[in-house]
Design a protein around this motif. Sequence first.
Motif, PDB file in Angstrom:
ATOM      1  N   VAL A   1       0.702   4.951   1.425  1.00 11.98           N
ATOM      2  CA  VAL A   1      -0.057   5.561   2.516  1.00 11.98           C
ATOM      3  C   VAL A   1       0.502   6.947   2.839  1.00 11.98           C
ATOM      4  N   LEU A  11       1.764  -6.373   6.138  1.00 12.91           N
ATOM      5  CA  LEU A  11       1.621  -5.134   5.371  1.00 12.91           C
ATOM      6  C   LEU A  11       2.978  -4.552   4.986  1.00 12.91           C
ATOM      7  N   GLU A  57       1.377   6.065   8.209  1.00 11.72           N
ATOM      8  CA  GLU A  57       1.388   4.629   8.491  1.00 11.72           C
ATOM      9  C   GLU A  57       0.417   4.254   9.599  1.00 11.72           C
ATOM     10  N   ALA A  72      -3.119   4.387   8.327  1.00 11.20           N
ATOM     11  CA  ALA A  72      -3.356   3.327   7.344  1.00 11.20           C
ATOM     12  C   ALA A  72      -3.597   1.986   8.026  1.00 11.20           C
ATOM     13  N   ARG A  73      -2.831   1.697   9.044  1.00  6.85           N
ATOM     14  CA  ARG A  73      -3.018   0.418   9.754  1.00  6.85           C
ATOM     15  C   ARG A  73      -4.396   0.353  10.419  1.00  6.85           C
ATOM     16  N   LEU A 102       4.142  -1.062   3.671  1.00  9.54           N
ATOM     17  CA  LEU A 102       3.627   0.292   3.501  1.00  9.54           C
ATOM     18  C   LEU A 102       4.715   1.221   2.960  1.00  9.54           C
ATOM     19  N   PHE A 158       0.827  -1.207   0.000  1.00  8.59           N
ATOM     20  CA  PHE A 158       0.000   0.000   0.000  1.00  8.59           C
ATOM     21  C   PHE A 158       0.866   1.264   0.000  1.00  8.59           C
TER      22      PHE A 158
END
Length: 232
Positions: free
Chosen positions: A34, A56, A37, A40-41, A58, A32
């Motif tokens: 983002v 993930l 971070e 986003a999580r 990122l 992803f």
Amino acid sequence: MLFLLPAYLSENTPITHFSPVIKDYIMQTDYFFVENEKTARKVVKFFAPEKKQSDLKLFLLDKYTENADIKEAQSLMMNGQDFGLLSEAGLPCIADPGNLIVKWCHEKNIRVVPVSGPSSIILALISSGFNGQEFAFNGYLPIDRTEKKKQIQHLEGLVQRTGYSQIFMETPYRNNQLLEDLFKFLSPNIKLCIAANINDPEHEFIRTKTIKDWQKHKPELHKIPAVFVLGK
């Protein structure tokens, strides 16, 4: 493919407000772009709680990012890796720096897949009662007070001359200061819509009033996400 994935505007928004395909796309890739971070999580966990956070990958894409900063991610995409693009709130690429990677994808013939979701800017506009055929989003107003005054009065002039609705935002911790400036620099009869805590079932606040009427009951907006719209 690059999936353009919406984020919630409020953590309290019911999951039923969103398309199930968002979860499908999140489960389809671990990669992803983002803007933040931590945010986003939380968004990934909101839509797909069973997805392992440790899986993930990122890649930071903020207003300072250049193509050279995300070369690793671009190389992965050129080799067939699907990516998601997550905004901090609402749709990516609107008041958001994600357009950098979208532009690059078009240049490299990589498929871009937009996914429906909330945009605080559009939701504020359609809730305002103002002209939705002709409007402009002006981003954040200047911090310098002299420049801010000029911009506020310029936006009012545009509304009066053209009828175009004028949309803008402010960093939440400066909302109250912006309100004071709007009350001071705008004409009493110009109309202002304040749309705050959009999509929050308990705390959503959307009202359109004249400046004269707003001054009678000033809302408290400190640290509350809000969008402002001037119109007729």
